[in-house]
Enzyme design. Sequence first.
Site, PDB file in Angstrom:
ATOM      1  N   ILE A  24       0.845  -1.195   0.000  1.00 11.63           N
ATOM      2  CA  ILE A  24       0.000   0.000   0.000  1.00 11.63           C
ATOM      3  C   ILE A  24       0.880   1.245   0.000  1.00 11.63           C
ATOM      4  O   ILE A  24       0.690   2.163  -0.810  1.00 11.63           O
ATOM      5  CB  ILE A  24      -0.948   0.011   1.213  1.00 11.63           C
ATOM      6  CG1 ILE A  24      -1.697  -1.327   1.343  1.00 11.63           C
ATOM      7  CG2 ILE A  24      -1.925   1.167   1.100  1.00 11.63           C
ATOM      8  CD1 ILE A  24      -2.502  -1.722   0.140  1.00 11.63           C
ATOM      9  N   ASP A  25       1.836   1.291   0.911  1.00  9.20           N
ATOM     10  CA  ASP A  25       2.747   2.433   0.974  1.00  9.20           C
ATOM     11  C   ASP A  25       3.494   2.628  -0.342  1.00  9.20           C
ATOM     12  O   ASP A  25       3.576   3.738  -0.875  1.00  9.20           O
ATOM     13  CB  ASP A  25       3.774   2.222   2.093  1.00  9.20           C
ATOM     14  CG  ASP A  25       3.185   2.391   3.479  1.00  9.20           C
ATOM     15  OD1 ASP A  25       2.240   3.173   3.631  1.00  9.20           O
ATOM     16  OD2 ASP A  25       3.682   1.740   4.415  1.00  9.20           O
ATOM     17  N   ILE A  26       4.080   1.553  -0.837  1.00 11.33           N
ATOM     18  CA  ILE A  26       4.880   1.641  -2.064  1.00 11.33           C
ATOM     19  C   ILE A  26       4.009   2.087  -3.235  1.00 11.33           C
ATOM     20  O   ILE A  26       4.394   2.969  -4.016  1.00 11.33           O
ATOM     21  CB  ILE A  26       5.554   0.296  -2.371  1.00 11.33           C
ATOM     22  CG1 ILE A  26       6.575  -0.060  -1.275  1.00 11.33           C
ATOM     23  CG2 ILE A  26       6.199   0.314  -3.743  1.00 11.33           C
ATOM     24  CD1 ILE A  26       7.777   0.844  -1.216  1.00 11.33           C
TER      25      ILE A  26
ATOM     26  N   GLY B 185       3.107   5.718  -3.146  1.00  9.32           N
ATOM     27  CA  GLY B 185       4.211   6.503  -3.673  1.00  9.32           C
ATOM     28  C   GLY B 185       4.253   6.469  -5.186  1.00  9.32           C
ATOM     29  O   GLY B 185       4.523   7.488  -5.847  1.00  9.32           O
TER      30      GLY B 185
END
Length: 381
Positions: free
Chosen positions: A171-173, A176
């Site tokens: 999710i984070d990646i 980004g």
Amino acid sequence: MESSGPLSGLTVVELGHSVAAPFGGQTLAILGARVIKVENPINGDDARSWGPPFWEGASACFQSLNREKLSITVDFKDSEQLEDLKRLIDTEADIVVQNQRPGLLQRFGLDGESLRSSKPGLIYCNIGAFGAEGPLRSKPGYDPLMQAFSGIMSITGEEGREPVRVGPSIIDIAAGMWSCIGLLAALHERNQTGIGCEVDTSLYETALAWMTVPSAMHLASGTVPARTGSEVGMLAPYKVYRAADDYLVIAAGNDNLFGRLCDVLGVPEWKTDNRFASNPERVNNRKVLNDSIQGIIERESRDDWIRRLDEGGVPNTPLQSFDQVVEHPQTKALGMLQESPDGEMTLMGVPLSFNGTRPGYTQNPPQLGEHTRSVLKQDTD
């Protein structure tokens, strides 16, 4: 250091921490942008301490997300330092990307509306938690929370067992990555109009985007998607099987490939078996099909099956541990793992090449505040 690459000449100010904004900022930096990471002067980005393991003065996690950047420290509560930062953005920045907690930047006039009021050409990207609208818009969030709340955990793992998260911080990646996509689209528009814009994405929206196919399957059928282990609900056979000594994945994604698989397994009669004649029938009869394939696969070694499947033109791969991934000739041939200029670290590169050349590893992750004086042009006396 002068940057090179397709985004050279652009200046990005990253008001980021943890994973999402740093990954987006690093991607822009690797592609040639001058990225200035703004950190608090006490401890800097939280991810600096996310370990062990630690590597060359910071956590391996931080190092993997912050190469090619400059680091400056700014205490937002110090009016002089705050004005220095605003001046930097006003005079040099093309882009600001941020993932601070909701409401923090508005308190200091560092939100998109405030900064763009004096610089309409600025492109400002917010990476929020639950999104800019709705009852949860002010709630903070992290990757595992979004994997749970979006339903990703509900379809990951095996039925009857505890929920599990996908291992990497997808999710984070991906948030980004979506920030980069939005920023590049906004840059294209600015090149035509001269006007920037405010781009919004969030961890929750990113998680929902990962559910594009499962959501369509649910809305089309009314059936709530379930955990299917290594399988894909709409295809069969398409999963991990256990050979005599180790695991491999077989992906017979259409009727032609299934026919080839039948030949390799020595069961050509399956091609005309009404239970397996087309993908919908195979999906409806997946248990008996998978059990039958498993009964054959477990008789021989993994390498033997990989050789036979390759010769038969059936897509397959061994299940590798990451030490095996690092040492595999395919990984080495691609050059995705890149050594630092001083030879002390090896980090993952971007999965892009331009005219056959992958952007290199030219600058180590910065020490906390390493470039404050030079970037803000402060008096060194």
